[in-house]
Design a protein around this motif. Structure first.
Motif, PDB file in Angstrom:
ATOM      1  N   ALA A  76       0.831  -1.205   0.000  1.00 51.66           N
ATOM      2  CA  ALA A  76       0.000   0.000   0.000  1.00 51.66           C
ATOM      3  C   ALA A  76       0.863   1.250   0.000  1.00 51.66           C
ATOM      4  N   LEU A  77       0.386   2.259  -0.709  1.00 55.62           N
ATOM      5  CA  LEU A  77       0.984   3.595  -0.668  1.00 55.62           C
ATOM      6  C   LEU A  77      -0.052   4.523  -0.046  1.00 55.62           C
ATOM      7  N   PHE A  78       0.232   5.000   1.172  1.00 58.59           N
ATOM      8  CA  PHE A  78      -0.686   5.901   1.867  1.00 58.59           C
ATOM      9  C   PHE A  78      -0.257   7.341   1.611  1.00 58.59           C
ATOM     10  N   LEU A  79      -1.032   8.048   0.795  1.00 58.88           N
ATOM     11  CA  LEU A  79      -0.719   9.436   0.478  1.00 58.88           C
ATOM     12  C   LEU A  79      -1.074  10.349   1.645  1.00 58.88           C
ATOM     13  N   GLU A  80      -0.567  11.574   1.586  1.00 61.83           N
ATOM     14  CA  GLU A  80      -0.835  12.570   2.634  1.00 61.83           C
ATOM     15  C   GLU A  80      -2.327  12.835   2.752  1.00 61.83           C
ATOM     16  N   GLU A  81      -2.768  13.047   3.982  1.00 58.41           N
ATOM     17  CA  GLU A  81      -4.179  13.316   4.220  1.00 58.41           C
ATOM     18  C   GLU A  81      -4.390  14.791   4.507  1.00 58.41           C
ATOM     19  N   SER A  82      -5.433  15.366   3.918  1.00 53.53           N
ATOM     20  CA  SER A  82      -5.737  16.775   4.145  1.00 53.53           C
ATOM     21  C   SER A  82      -7.236  16.954   4.266  1.00 53.53           C
ATOM     22  N   GLU A  83      -7.635  18.002   4.961  1.00 54.62           N
ATOM     23  CA  GLU A  83      -9.054  18.250   5.169  1.00 54.62           C
ATOM     24  C   GLU A  83      -9.772  18.566   3.856  1.00 54.62           C
ATOM     25  N   SER A  84      -9.060  19.205   2.931  1.00 55.49           N
ATOM     26  CA  SER A  84      -9.694  19.582   1.669  1.00 55.49           C
ATOM     27  C   SER A  84      -9.622  18.491   0.612  1.00 55.49           C
ATOM     28  N   GLY A  85      -8.772  17.467   0.857  1.00 58.70           N
ATOM     29  CA  GLY A  85      -8.600  16.419  -0.142  1.00 58.70           C
ATOM     30  C   GLY A  85      -7.786  16.873  -1.330  1.00 58.70           C
ATOM     31  N   GLN A  86      -6.936  17.879  -1.112  1.00 58.25           N
ATOM     32  CA  GLN A  86      -6.140  18.449  -2.196  1.00 58.25           C
ATOM     33  C   GLN A  86      -5.140  17.431  -2.740  1.00 58.25           C
ATOM     34  N   TYR A  87      -5.089  17.302  -4.060  1.00 59.81           N
ATOM     35  CA  TYR A  87      -4.170  16.383  -4.712  1.00 59.81           C
ATOM     36  C   TYR A  87      -2.929  17.166  -5.130  1.00 59.81           C
ATOM     37  N   HIS A  88      -1.794  16.846  -4.520  1.00 61.80           N
ATOM     38  CA  HIS A  88      -0.564  17.581  -4.811  1.00 61.80           C
ATOM     39  C   HIS A  88       0.046  17.117  -6.128  1.00 61.80           C
ATOM     40  N   SER A  89       0.698  18.035  -6.809  1.00 58.69           N
ATOM     41  CA  SER A  89       1.243  17.739  -8.134  1.00 58.69           C
ATOM     42  C   SER A  89       2.304  16.645  -8.113  1.00 58.69           C
ATOM     43  N   PHE A  90       3.039  16.526  -6.989  1.00 60.73           N
ATOM     44  CA  PHE A  90       4.115  15.541  -6.953  1.00 60.73           C
ATOM     45  C   PHE A  90       3.608  14.124  -6.713  1.00 60.73           C
ATOM     46  N   TYR A  91       2.312  13.957  -6.376  1.00 63.20           N
ATOM     47  CA  TYR A  91       1.776  12.621  -6.146  1.00 63.20           C
ATOM     48  C   TYR A  91       1.952  11.731  -7.374  1.00 63.20           C
ATOM     49  N   THR A  92       1.711  12.289  -8.541  1.00 62.55           N
ATOM     50  CA  THR A  92       1.769  11.491  -9.771  1.00 62.55           C
ATOM     51  C   THR A  92       3.142  10.878  -9.960  1.00 62.55           C
ATOM     52  N   GLU A  93       4.192  11.686  -9.738  1.00 67.23           N
ATOM     53  CA  GLU A  93       5.559  11.193  -9.873  1.00 67.23           C
ATOM     54  C   GLU A  93       5.854  10.093  -8.848  1.00 67.23           C
ATOM     55  N   LEU A  94       5.380  10.292  -7.616  1.00 68.45           N
ATOM     56  CA  LEU A  94       5.564   9.292  -6.572  1.00 68.45           C
ATOM     57  C   LEU A  94       4.873   7.977  -6.940  1.00 68.45           C
ATOM     58  N   ILE A  95       3.624   8.089  -7.372  1.00 70.57           N
ATOM     59  CA  ILE A  95       2.841   6.896  -7.697  1.00 70.57           C
ATOM     60  C   ILE A  95       3.480   6.121  -8.847  1.00 70.57           C
ATOM     61  N   GLU A  96       3.866   6.833  -9.906  1.00 69.27           N
ATOM     62  CA  GLU A  96       4.462   6.173 -11.072  1.00 69.27           C
ATOM     63  C   GLU A  96       5.743   5.442 -10.701  1.00 69.27           C
ATOM     64  N   SER A  97       6.587   6.091  -9.888  1.00 65.66           N
ATOM     65  CA  SER A  97       7.848   5.478  -9.498  1.00 65.66           C
ATOM     66  C   SER A  97       7.622   4.261  -8.608  1.00 65.66           C
ATOM     67  N   CYS A  98       6.704   4.392  -7.625  1.00 65.12           N
ATOM     68  CA  CYS A  98       6.373   3.259  -6.749  1.00 65.12           C
ATOM     69  C   CYS A  98       5.840   2.080  -7.561  1.00 65.12           C
ATOM     70  N   LEU A  99       4.911   2.380  -8.462  1.00 59.67           N
ATOM     71  CA  LEU A  99       4.283   1.336  -9.267  1.00 59.67           C
ATOM     72  C   LEU A  99       5.319   0.588 -10.096  1.00 59.67           C
ATOM     73  N   LYS A 100       6.235   1.324 -10.683  1.00 58.82           N
ATOM     74  CA  LYS A 100       7.261   0.725 -11.539  1.00 58.82           C
ATOM     75  C   LYS A 100       8.137  -0.245 -10.753  1.00 58.82           C
ATOM     76  N   HIS A 101       8.592   0.183  -9.579  1.00 63.86           N
ATOM     77  CA  HIS A 101       9.545  -0.629  -8.831  1.00 63.86           C
ATOM     78  C   HIS A 101       8.864  -1.730  -8.033  1.00 63.86           C
ATOM     79  N   ILE A 102       7.654  -1.470  -7.562  1.00 66.02           N
ATOM     80  CA  ILE A 102       6.925  -2.506  -6.837  1.00 66.02           C
ATOM     81  C   ILE A 102       6.511  -3.641  -7.786  1.00 66.02           C
ATOM     82  N   SER A 103       5.973  -3.280  -8.944  1.00 64.21           N
ATOM     83  CA  SER A 103       5.487  -4.300  -9.887  1.00 64.21           C
ATOM     84  C   SER A 103       6.630  -5.111 -10.474  1.00 64.21           C
ATOM     85  N   ALA A 104       7.802  -4.510 -10.608  1.00 66.86           N
ATOM     86  CA  ALA A 104       8.962  -5.234 -11.142  1.00 66.86           C
ATOM     87  C   ALA A 104       9.390  -6.368 -10.216  1.00 66.86           C
ATOM     88  N   SER A 105       8.988  -6.280  -8.950  1.00 72.28           N
ATOM     89  CA  SER A 105       9.325  -7.326  -7.977  1.00 72.28           C
ATOM     90  C   SER A 105       8.143  -8.267  -7.707  1.00 72.28           C
TER      91      SER A 105
END
Length: 349
Positions: A76-105
């Motif tokens: 699991a990747l638990f992203l930052e929690e906020s009251e407004s539910g704001q999606y930060h721009s760097f999330y996409t880069e984090l998710i893509e990198s995690c997905l690439k390295h996790i799935s490769a294993s």
């Protein structure tokens, strides 16, 4: 052998690893080691802890699944929690990198975004989705609930961002203390006599580190400043940046902002008051995505979010491999430098 289910009537979901540790008179890590075998615990103490687990009806899902030989192949990747539910721009880069390295294993990635405590707890209940490990970002300044829940379930966890001192999980982070010191130094060199920090939420541990470094840097540069020089912005939005800047905006004042959204708020306030960015007012952003069309161009720090995610994934995968071999997994800490883009918003001519 796993802790047998006791007919004690105690609600397992209400029992935490700290409760077992307190009754046994040992540290939480000792309970974890006794149940997982990651580190040596005497047979006598192990049996004592197992008996207490039985009495308290404590059954961490990770321990139960491992002892049964199960593996979900889910991280699991638990992203930052906020009251407004704001999606930060760097999330996409984090998710893509995690997905690439996790799935490769051979693992699948489950992404949790703004889930409340009940949903997180439900995710980890025995009989529902069992996680082999987890990565969390932006830990809280006090015990992070996500980390605490993972600890209770003995699920290996790695943090992107420094956790509270009481939570001894592995983590990767940028050197935020040095970054803030460098930002204060650059602004002082440019002749700004009053510097303010528009920080992120006070609930985040990164905000505490920035505050401590900022106040020390002001002293080192022989500039005046105290707690009133810092604004904690719950949502780190452009509106929050403009609202605070309006209260203190003047010539020779500079702002260090947690992200580019807050910096945009300072830009808007300066324009409204007829003050020039980079001349009358300085602005430096500690992170975020810069608008290339914005003038004058913003000075900012860049972090390699993809690398942070990759390193966190590598640590977690190594931990899981070590646990699978019955080996002890040492805590790992990696700190990365930031690259500063020196530009017109602080560069007085």
């Amino acid at each position: 052998m796993p802790c047998p289910r006791a007919e004690s009537g105690v609600d397992n979901m209400a029992v935490k690893i700290k409760d077992v540790a307190e009754r046994a008179g040992v540290a939480k890590s000792t309970v974890s080691n006794a149940l997982t075998g990651n580190k040596y615990v005497s047979e006598e103490l192990k049996q004592k802890i197992l008996k207490i687990c039985e009495e308290m009806n404590y059954h961490p899902s990770f321990y139960a699944s491992k002892m049964a030989g199960d593996q979900s192949n889910i991280i699991a990747l638990f992203l930052e929690e906020s009251e407004s539910g704001q999606y930060h721009s760097f999330y996409t880069e984090l998710i893509e990198s995690c997905l690439k390295h996790i799935s490769a294993s051979g693992y699948n990635l489950f992404i949790s975004y703004n889930a409340d405590g009940r949903e997180r707890q439900g995710l980890l209940q025995k009989g529902k989705t069992l996680l082999d490990g987890a990565i969390i970002i932006s830990p809280a300044s006090h015990d992070d609930e996500r980390i605490a829940l993972l600890e209770d379930e003995l699920i290996p966890c790695v943090s992107i961002g420094k956790p509270a001192d009481s939570q001894m999980v592995s983590y990767v982070d940028v050197d935020n203390a040095r970054l803030v010191r460098n930002a204060v130094h650059l602004l002082a060199l440019s002749g700004y006599t009053k510097i303010y920090l528009l920080n992120s939420s006070e609930k985040l541990n990164i905000s505490c580190d920035r505050t401590a470094s900022f106040l020390k840097a002001l002293t080192d540069e022989k500039l005046e400043g105290d707690g009133s020089s810092i604004c904690y912005c719950t949502e780190s939005s452009e509106e929050e940046g403009a609202a605070f800047a309006k209260k203190v905006m003047a010539e020779d004042v500079a702002f260090i902002t947690a992200n580019t959204w807050l910096a945009q708020g300072v830009y808007a306030c300066a324009a409204e008051m007829g003050l020039g960015i980079g001349e009358d007012v300085g602005v430096f952003a500690l992170g975020g995505k810069v608008d290339p069309e914005k003038t004058p161009r913003l000075a900012y720090a860049t972090q390699d979010y993809g690398k942070l995610a990759r390193l966190a994934a590598d640590i977690l995968l190594q931990n899981l491999e070590e646990i699978g071999k019955g080996e002890f997994s040492e805590r790992k800490i990696i700190s990365l430098p930031c690259k500063i883009s020196f530009d017109a918003s602080i560069n007085r001519k």
